[in-house]
Design an enzyme around this catalytic site. Sequence first.
Site, PDB file in Angstrom:
ATOM      1  N   LYS A   1      47.529  63.489  19.465  1.00 49.06           N
ATOM      2  CA  LYS A   1      46.215  62.857  19.611  1.00 49.06           C
ATOM      3  C   LYS A   1      46.200  61.764  20.684  1.00 49.06           C
ATOM      4  O   LYS A   1      45.546  60.738  20.545  1.00 49.06           O
ATOM      5  CB  LYS A   1      45.711  62.299  18.277  1.00 49.06           C
ATOM      6  CG  LYS A   1      45.655  63.311  17.147  1.00 49.06           C
ATOM      7  CD  LYS A   1      44.928  64.592  17.545  1.00 49.06           C
ATOM      8  CE  LYS A   1      43.456  64.365  17.797  1.00 49.06           C
ATOM      9  NZ  LYS A   1      42.762  65.624  18.201  1.00 49.06           N
TER      10      LYS A   1
ATOM     11  N   GLY B   1      45.556  62.790  23.976  1.00 48.62           N
ATOM     12  CA  GLY B   1      44.885  63.390  25.124  1.00 48.62           C
ATOM     13  C   GLY B   1      45.544  64.632  25.668  1.00 48.62           C
ATOM     14  O   GLY B   1      45.333  64.981  26.830  1.00 48.62           O
TER      15      GLY B   1
ATOM     16  N   TRP C   1      43.073  67.232  27.086  1.00 45.66           N
ATOM     17  CA  TRP C   1      42.459  66.724  28.315  1.00 45.66           C
ATOM     18  C   TRP C   1      43.459  66.835  29.458  1.00 45.66           C
ATOM     19  O   TRP C   1      43.129  67.284  30.558  1.00 45.66           O
ATOM     20  CB  TRP C   1      42.040  65.276  28.084  1.00 45.66           C
ATOM     21  CG  TRP C   1      41.257  64.650  29.195  1.00 45.66           C
ATOM     22  CD1 TRP C   1      40.449  65.290  30.092  1.00 45.66           C
ATOM     23  CD2 TRP C   1      41.201  63.263  29.521  1.00 45.66           C
ATOM     24  NE1 TRP C   1      39.895  64.379  30.956  1.00 45.66           N
ATOM     25  CE2 TRP C   1      40.332  63.135  30.627  1.00 45.66           C
ATOM     26  CE3 TRP C   1      41.783  62.117  28.981  1.00 45.66           C
ATOM     27  CZ2 TRP C   1      40.055  61.891  31.208  1.00 45.66           C
ATOM     28  CZ3 TRP C   1      41.490  60.892  29.539  1.00 45.66           C
ATOM     29  CH2 TRP C   1      40.640  60.790  30.642  1.00 45.66           C
TER      30      TRP C   1
ATOM     31  N   HIS D   1      54.775  68.030  21.851  1.00 47.36           N
ATOM     32  CA  HIS D   1      54.730  66.692  21.254  1.00 47.36           C
ATOM     33  C   HIS D   1      56.135  66.225  20.864  1.00 47.36           C
ATOM     34  O   HIS D   1      56.292  65.189  20.205  1.00 47.36           O
ATOM     35  CB  HIS D   1      53.868  66.693  19.987  1.00 47.36           C
ATOM     36  CG  HIS D   1      52.418  66.985  20.228  1.00 47.36           C
ATOM     37  ND1 HIS D   1      51.676  66.311  21.157  1.00 47.36           N
ATOM     38  CD2 HIS D   1      51.566  67.877  19.633  1.00 47.36           C
ATOM     39  CE1 HIS D   1      50.429  66.765  21.141  1.00 47.36           C
ATOM     40  NE2 HIS D   1      50.349  67.718  20.235  1.00 47.36           N
TER      41      HIS D   1
ATOM     42  N   ARG E   1      48.702  56.688  24.877  1.00 45.17           N
ATOM     43  CA  ARG E   1      47.383  56.152  24.536  1.00 45.17           C
ATOM     44  C   ARG E   1      47.559  54.930  23.654  1.00 45.17           C
ATOM     45  O   ARG E   1      48.544  54.834  22.911  1.00 45.17           O
ATOM     46  CB  ARG E   1      46.585  57.227  23.788  1.00 45.17           C
ATOM     47  CG  ARG E   1      45.135  56.894  23.481  1.00 45.17           C
ATOM     48  CD  ARG E   1      44.488  58.024  22.698  1.00 45.17           C
ATOM     49  NE  ARG E   1      43.047  57.863  22.583  1.00 45.17           N
ATOM     50  CZ  ARG E   1      42.239  58.687  21.889  1.00 45.17           C
ATOM     51  NH1 ARG E   1      42.764  59.736  21.256  1.00 45.17           N
ATOM     52  NH2 ARG E   1      40.939  58.479  21.848  1.00 45.17           N
TER      53      ARG E   1
ATOM     54  N   MET F   1      34.038  69.367  29.274  1.00 44.91           N
ATOM     55  CA  MET F   1      35.103  70.077  28.566  1.00 44.91           C
ATOM     56  C   MET F   1      34.589  70.622  27.237  1.00 44.91           C
ATOM     57  O   MET F   1      34.943  71.729  26.826  1.00 44.91           O
ATOM     58  CB  MET F   1      36.280  69.148  28.317  1.00 44.91           C
ATOM     59  CG  MET F   1      37.327  69.150  29.411  1.00 44.91           C
ATOM     60  SD  MET F   1      38.830  68.284  28.886  1.00 44.91           S
ATOM     61  CE  MET F   1      39.465  69.413  27.640  1.00 44.91           C
TER      62      MET F   1
END
Length: 602
Positions: free
Chosen positions: A351, A353, A356, A415, A437, A537
């Site tokens: 989580k 990004g 994106w 991840h 982030r 998006m």
Amino acid sequence: MEEGFYHYKGFKFNMLFVPPENLDAMSTFEVRADDIFLVTYAKCGTHWACEIINLILTGGDPDKIDRTCMEACLEMSYLKDITDFTSTVPYYKTLEAKTSRRVILTHLPKSLLPPQIFTKKPKVIYVTRNPKDCGVSMYHAFKEIGMPDSDWDGFVDEWTKQDDLLFGGFFTHVLDFWKHRHDSNFLFMKYEDMKKDPRGSIVRFADHLECDLTDEKLKLVVHHSEVNNMKTTYDNIEKNIPGGVFLTKILGKAPFIRKGQIGDWKNHFTVAQNEQFDAVIRENLHATGLVFDFGAFKNTSSHFIKSKIKMKQEHNYKGVKFSMMVPPGNLDAMATFDVRPDDIFLVTYPKCGIHWLFEITNLILTGGDPDKIDRTCMESSLEMAYLKNKTDMTSFEPFYKKLEAKIDRRVIVSHLPESFLPPQVFTKKPKVIYVARNPKDCGVSIYHALKEMDTASGWEEFVEEWTKQEDLTYGGFFTHVLDFWKHRNDSNVLFMKYEDMKKDPRGSIVRFADHLECNLTDEQLKLVVHHSEVNNMKKTYDNIEKNVPGGVFLTRIFGKASYIRKGEIGDWKNHFTVAQNEQFDAKIRENLHGTGLLFDFE
């Protein structure tokens, strides 16, 4: 009495939208024998029932519906000029000028309806809903238009009292129409029955309206009145009809259609609140014969997913916790995974990004064309299992094996903590992009994803665990980020911050392209910037869901929780209390002091 509200014959109304002269006019409103009155208490499925009625009248064609009937309820005033909030006109006058057959919506209590309804006997359909879900839906609607002065606890307290509510109390409203359930011109329906048997309910509507539907037309009505398809219809109305947002949203803000579920109240009422409201239900409905269904609506496919993929089924691998969607065999295989020099590894903590980042990277590779992106790379992360057959929730296979079979330049998402990545990442030196982030927004985003997957506890419990930073999936946030922060000066590693990307998307994309050694023309750069903007998006993802078989599994976690939620900086302020923020700030200082790594929190 709050400013802007008044009482009329014992009922509370909003002065602007239901002025007293409108209510006075009800006594002489001319009812026609072929009128169709759709009556509901607010937030009990008015617009869903309205769509069904109009689809029946048009033979299942949403494009033939007279959308002006959605402009307001009989008793309300509406905006003649949507750009001028003082241009209110009584809607009953618009209805008087309409040719037959009129579909008339109203939330009025029985005693304030035009008296001719009970003499000329037009068709009346009354739809009710269990009062817990009704209350939750009303709370969210009020919240979106900025009406409530209180939070959920304050709202539910007033809802439980059932005193001085707009249009009167829920139980008074419903029971007054329940008494007419056997009248020949009345059809009394429950929202929950309509959800559980939409086809049968539509047949009842059509029979009551004396409309004959062929099997094909019935299928069309069922299809177009399904909530997700209605949302698509409403999206089209907003895009294609001037002022369409006022037909689909309260004051152009709060959607008339939110979730359309049974049982969402369970995500809002505490045990104590539920016990108190149950007492109110017993007090009002005892011996009336009216019974509501409060059980959660279960979509069989999502329930099956949940039964097969329980996020609480976790395991520990070398001191780090993982979901069973990252089985030990997959992690073992990382040691020998063959990295290619032209691979592109996109690595983030969950989580932060990742999707994106994926979109930007692939848009750079395709010169800004989202239609040329190989979406199969979105199916899963390197370390995870993926659904080979989207209709079979047991057909999981290791995603790394699919990546091994790819021929073209691979964009590999992961991840994994640094120590779990394939060792060849640090010897063959492929391109690596790591995005971090701020941990407050990251935590909020994880919380909402878990909530949509029905695996989250409450926010209070979640933020407590997030602050502890112990025994988290993929390990602790700070450990994950700092291990990659140490590589920020490696020639093959680009370390980026989500917040910097939000504040300077064009400059960030240039940095991405330079790192990947991709030359973009000015036009291509513009296209990448445009298509990687969050709202665009979302449109791309909507198209994927509509046009790609199994596309929902490319855009949502297990087809449920959207990979793209808000894409904002600072949403944590809407979740953390002052005390929670102070505690988490201490955790940040403890972990980042002396590292040189700073985050932007707003």
